[in-house]
Scaffold this motif. Structure first.
Motif, PDB file in Angstrom:
ATOM      1  N   ARG A 134      21.770 -11.225   9.750  1.00 55.45           N
ATOM      2  CA  ARG A 134      21.375  -9.819   9.770  1.00 55.45           C
ATOM      3  C   ARG A 134      22.153  -9.053  10.819  1.00 55.45           C
ATOM      4  O   ARG A 134      22.476  -7.877  10.638  1.00 55.45           O
ATOM      5  CB  ARG A 134      19.853  -9.700  10.026  1.00 55.45           C
ATOM      6  CG  ARG A 134      19.315  -8.299   9.962  1.00 55.45           C
ATOM      7  CD  ARG A 134      19.592  -7.581   8.661  1.00 55.45           C
ATOM      8  NE  ARG A 134      19.474  -8.477   7.524  1.00 55.45           N
ATOM      9  CZ  ARG A 134      19.946  -8.207   6.304  1.00 55.45           C
ATOM     10  NH1 ARG A 134      20.538  -7.061   6.051  1.00 55.45           N
ATOM     11  NH2 ARG A 134      19.818  -9.084   5.331  1.00 55.45           N
ATOM     12  N   CYS A 135      22.445  -9.694  11.935  1.00 50.62           N
ATOM     13  CA  CYS A 135      23.237  -9.023  12.977  1.00 50.62           C
ATOM     14  C   CYS A 135      24.578  -8.574  12.413  1.00 50.62           C
ATOM     15  O   CYS A 135      24.997  -7.432  12.624  1.00 50.62           O
ATOM     16  CB  CYS A 135      23.432  -9.945  14.183  1.00 50.62           C
ATOM     17  SG  CYS A 135      21.948 -10.207  15.169  1.00 50.62           S
ATOM     18  N   PHE A 136      25.249  -9.449  11.682  1.00 47.88           N
ATOM     19  CA  PHE A 136      26.534  -9.084  11.069  1.00 47.88           C
ATOM     20  C   PHE A 136      26.366  -7.898  10.121  1.00 47.88           C
ATOM     21  O   PHE A 136      27.074  -6.890  10.221  1.00 47.88           O
ATOM     22  CB  PHE A 136      27.145 -10.276  10.316  1.00 47.88           C
ATOM     23  CG  PHE A 136      28.201  -9.859   9.331  1.00 47.88           C
ATOM     24  CD1 PHE A 136      29.471  -9.513   9.772  1.00 47.88           C
ATOM     25  CD2 PHE A 136      27.919  -9.779   7.974  1.00 47.88           C
ATOM     26  CE1 PHE A 136      30.444  -9.098   8.860  1.00 47.88           C
ATOM     27  CE2 PHE A 136      28.883  -9.370   7.066  1.00 47.88           C
ATOM     28  CZ  PHE A 136      30.148  -9.025   7.511  1.00 47.88           C
ATOM     29  N   PHE A 137      25.424  -8.019   9.193  1.00 48.07           N
ATOM     30  CA  PHE A 137      25.293  -7.015   8.147  1.00 48.07           C
ATOM     31  C   PHE A 137      24.867  -5.662   8.718  1.00 48.07           C
ATOM     32  O   PHE A 137      25.469  -4.630   8.415  1.00 48.07           O
ATOM     33  CB  PHE A 137      24.288  -7.499   7.094  1.00 48.07           C
ATOM     34  CG  PHE A 137      24.371  -6.762   5.802  1.00 48.07           C
ATOM     35  CD1 PHE A 137      25.379  -7.029   4.891  1.00 48.07           C
ATOM     36  CD2 PHE A 137      23.432  -5.791   5.478  1.00 48.07           C
ATOM     37  CE1 PHE A 137      25.455  -6.350   3.679  1.00 48.07           C
ATOM     38  CE2 PHE A 137      23.498  -5.110   4.276  1.00 48.07           C
ATOM     39  CZ  PHE A 137      24.512  -5.384   3.378  1.00 48.07           C
ATOM     40  N   SER A 138      23.848  -5.666   9.559  1.00 51.71           N
ATOM     41  CA  SER A 138      23.343  -4.412  10.127  1.00 51.71           C
ATOM     42  C   SER A 138      24.394  -3.720  10.983  1.00 51.71           C
ATOM     43  O   SER A 138      24.586  -2.503  10.894  1.00 51.71           O
ATOM     44  CB  SER A 138      22.101  -4.679  10.984  1.00 51.71           C
ATOM     45  OG  SER A 138      21.025  -5.102  10.189  1.00 51.71           O
ATOM     46  N   LYS A 139      25.065  -4.474  11.815  1.00 54.01           N
ATOM     47  CA  LYS A 139      26.074  -3.875  12.690  1.00 54.01           C
ATOM     48  C   LYS A 139      27.259  -3.342  11.883  1.00 54.01           C
ATOM     49  O   LYS A 139      27.834  -2.312  12.240  1.00 54.01           O
ATOM     50  CB  LYS A 139      26.516  -4.862  13.756  1.00 54.01           C
ATOM     51  CG  LYS A 139      25.443  -5.041  14.826  1.00 54.01           C
ATOM     52  CD  LYS A 139      25.923  -5.915  15.948  1.00 54.01           C
ATOM     53  CE  LYS A 139      24.898  -5.969  17.050  1.00 54.01           C
ATOM     54  NZ  LYS A 139      24.857  -4.759  17.868  1.00 54.01           N
ATOM     55  N   THR A 140      27.600  -4.013  10.796  1.00 53.08           N
ATOM     56  CA  THR A 140      28.680  -3.518   9.942  1.00 53.08           C
ATOM     57  C   THR A 140      28.303  -2.165   9.352  1.00 53.08           C
ATOM     58  O   THR A 140      29.076  -1.203   9.432  1.00 53.08           O
ATOM     59  CB  THR A 140      29.005  -4.534   8.828  1.00 53.08           C
ATOM     60  OG1 THR A 140      29.437  -5.768   9.422  1.00 53.08           O
ATOM     61  CG2 THR A 140      30.093  -4.006   7.906  1.00 53.08           C
ATOM     62  N   LEU A 141      27.103  -2.081   8.772  1.00 47.71           N
ATOM     63  CA  LEU A 141      26.680  -0.811   8.173  1.00 47.71           C
ATOM     64  C   LEU A 141      26.622   0.303   9.208  1.00 47.71           C
ATOM     65  O   LEU A 141      27.111   1.409   8.974  1.00 47.71           O
ATOM     66  CB  LEU A 141      25.319  -0.969   7.492  1.00 47.71           C
ATOM     67  CG  LEU A 141      25.257  -1.910   6.295  1.00 47.71           C
ATOM     68  CD1 LEU A 141      23.843  -1.920   5.714  1.00 47.71           C
ATOM     69  CD2 LEU A 141      26.282  -1.559   5.235  1.00 47.71           C
ATOM     70  N   ASP A 142      26.024   0.013  10.355  1.00 50.61           N
ATOM     71  CA  ASP A 142      25.889   1.058  11.372  1.00 50.61           C
ATOM     72  C   ASP A 142      27.231   1.476  11.953  1.00 50.61           C
ATOM     73  O   ASP A 142      27.456   2.659  12.209  1.00 50.61           O
ATOM     74  CB  ASP A 142      24.916   0.622  12.467  1.00 50.61           C
ATOM     75  CG  ASP A 142      23.470   0.762  12.022  1.00 50.61           C
ATOM     76  OD1 ASP A 142      23.191   1.602  11.140  1.00 50.61           O
ATOM     77  OD2 ASP A 142      22.617   0.036  12.554  1.00 50.61           O
ATOM     78  N   ALA A 143      28.139   0.534  12.162  1.00 48.18           N
ATOM     79  CA  ALA A 143      29.453   0.886  12.712  1.00 48.18           C
ATOM     80  C   ALA A 143      30.269   1.720  11.741  1.00 48.18           C
ATOM     81  O   ALA A 143      31.136   2.495  12.163  1.00 48.18           O
ATOM     82  CB  ALA A 143      30.214  -0.386  13.097  1.00 48.18           C
ATOM     83  N   LEU A 144      29.979   1.587  10.442  1.00 49.40           N
ATOM     84  CA  LEU A 144      30.675   2.391   9.436  1.00 49.40           C
ATOM     85  C   LEU A 144      29.939   3.695   9.130  1.00 49.40           C
ATOM     86  O   LEU A 144      30.402   4.499   8.327  1.00 49.40           O
ATOM     87  CB  LEU A 144      30.864   1.580   8.146  1.00 49.40           C
ATOM     88  CG  LEU A 144      31.836   0.409   8.262  1.00 49.40           C
ATOM     89  CD1 LEU A 144      31.813  -0.434   6.995  1.00 49.40           C
ATOM     90  CD2 LEU A 144      33.253   0.904   8.559  1.00 49.40           C
ATOM     91  N   GLY A 145      28.781   3.904   9.755  1.00 51.31           N
ATOM     92  CA  GLY A 145      28.033   5.145   9.552  1.00 51.31           C
ATOM     93  C   GLY A 145      27.283   5.208   8.242  1.00 51.31           C
ATOM     94  O   GLY A 145      26.958   6.298   7.768  1.00 51.31           O
ATOM     95  N   VAL A 146      26.958   4.058   7.659  1.00 46.71           N
ATOM     96  CA  VAL A 146      26.280   4.028   6.369  1.00 46.71           C
ATOM     97  C   VAL A 146      24.810   4.431   6.553  1.00 46.71           C
ATOM     98  O   VAL A 146      24.087   3.817   7.329  1.00 46.71           O
ATOM     99  CB  VAL A 146      26.377   2.629   5.724  1.00 46.71           C
ATOM    100  CG1 VAL A 146      25.607   2.575   4.411  1.00 46.71           C
ATOM    101  CG2 VAL A 146      27.844   2.249   5.506  1.00 46.71           C
ATOM    102  N   GLU A 147      24.397   5.457   5.819  1.00 51.35           N
ATOM    103  CA  GLU A 147      23.015   5.931   5.882  1.00 51.35           C
ATOM    104  C   GLU A 147      22.160   5.213   4.844  1.00 51.35           C
ATOM    105  O   GLU A 147      22.641   4.877   3.759  1.00 51.35           O
ATOM    106  CB  GLU A 147      22.952   7.427   5.577  1.00 51.35           C
ATOM    107  CG  GLU A 147      23.647   8.289   6.597  1.00 51.35           C
ATOM    108  CD  GLU A 147      23.650   9.751   6.177  1.00 51.35           C
ATOM    109  OE1 GLU A 147      23.780  10.043   4.965  1.00 51.35           O
ATOM    110  OE2 GLU A 147      23.525  10.600   7.078  1.00 51.35           O
ATOM    111  N   PRO A 148      20.883   5.014   5.151  1.00 51.71           N
ATOM    112  CA  PRO A 148      19.974   4.457   4.149  1.00 51.71           C
ATOM    113  C   PRO A 148      19.914   5.387   2.933  1.00 51.71           C
ATOM    114  O   PRO A 148      19.948   6.613   3.074  1.00 51.71           O
ATOM    115  CB  PRO A 148      18.622   4.420   4.860  1.00 51.71           C
ATOM    116  CG  PRO A 148      18.945   4.453   6.322  1.00 51.71           C
ATOM    117  CD  PRO A 148      20.213   5.249   6.436  1.00 51.71           C
TER     118      PRO A 148
END
Length: 178
Positions: A134-148
């Motif tokens: 989850r650390c990998f996936f969440s940090k990837t989305l957040d670093a790319l600015g992906v919104e829910p």
């Protein structure tokens, strides 16, 4: 949708976040499926939600909180997460948060605490894998600015507010080109 231009795909925002590297997304899917195949789904979701909230990942907290609220717990219990959960799940949450904060600080006593709640060594490894993946996936989305995705706005207010711990939910669905 994010900080970098992502290919249009008609897919949820998290998939679009990997649009420039679909091979990495496919590898992630394989890893995640392998981890989940050997885990108790409720415990996996509890560990994942704990990690997502600690990482301040709204996308992952909303997605996994929704699963827990639909399949395992009342939405009000997930809105109050982790209060109200059984002791075993609260112990998993505390362990998951420690991994996110400082995995190096995990001790034998932490593992023994989980064993005291009935978790086997395989269960403990599954929790560690759920959290670190989850650390990998969440940090990837957040670093790319992906919104829910905007669809999360349909969750009950208390649940939605409790799970929106970082980036806000997108205001309107991404317009896909036809």
């Amino acid at each position: 949708m994010g900080f970098v231009e992502m290919p249009e795909s008609g897919a949820p925002n998290f998939e679009r976040g990997f649009g420039l590297r679909p091979d990495v997304y496919r590898a992630w899917q394989g890893l995640n499926e392998t981890i989940k195949a050997h885990a108790d789904l409720r415990r996996h979701e509890v560990a994942t939600l704990a990690a997502a909230k600690r990482l301040r990942s709204s996308y992952c907290a909303l997605a996994h909180g929704k699963v827990l609220a639909e399949q395992f717990y009342d939405p009000d219990a997930i809105a109050a997460f982790p209060e109200g959960l059984p002791p075993e799940d609260r112990a998993v949450v505390a362990f998951a948060e420690r991994i996110v904060d400082d995995a190096f600080s995990i001790t034998q006593a932490d593992v023994d605490e989980l064993r005291g709640h009935g978790l086997t060594d395989e269960d403990i490894v599954n929790v560690v894998l759920a959290v670190t993946a989850r650390c990998f996936f969440s940090k990837t989305l957040d670093a790319l600015g992906v919104e829910p995705d905007a669809s999360f706005a349909e969750l009950p207010t208390a649940l939605r507010e409790a799970l929106t711990v970082g980036r806000p939910i997108e205001q309107q669905p991404h317009q896909h080109l036809s």
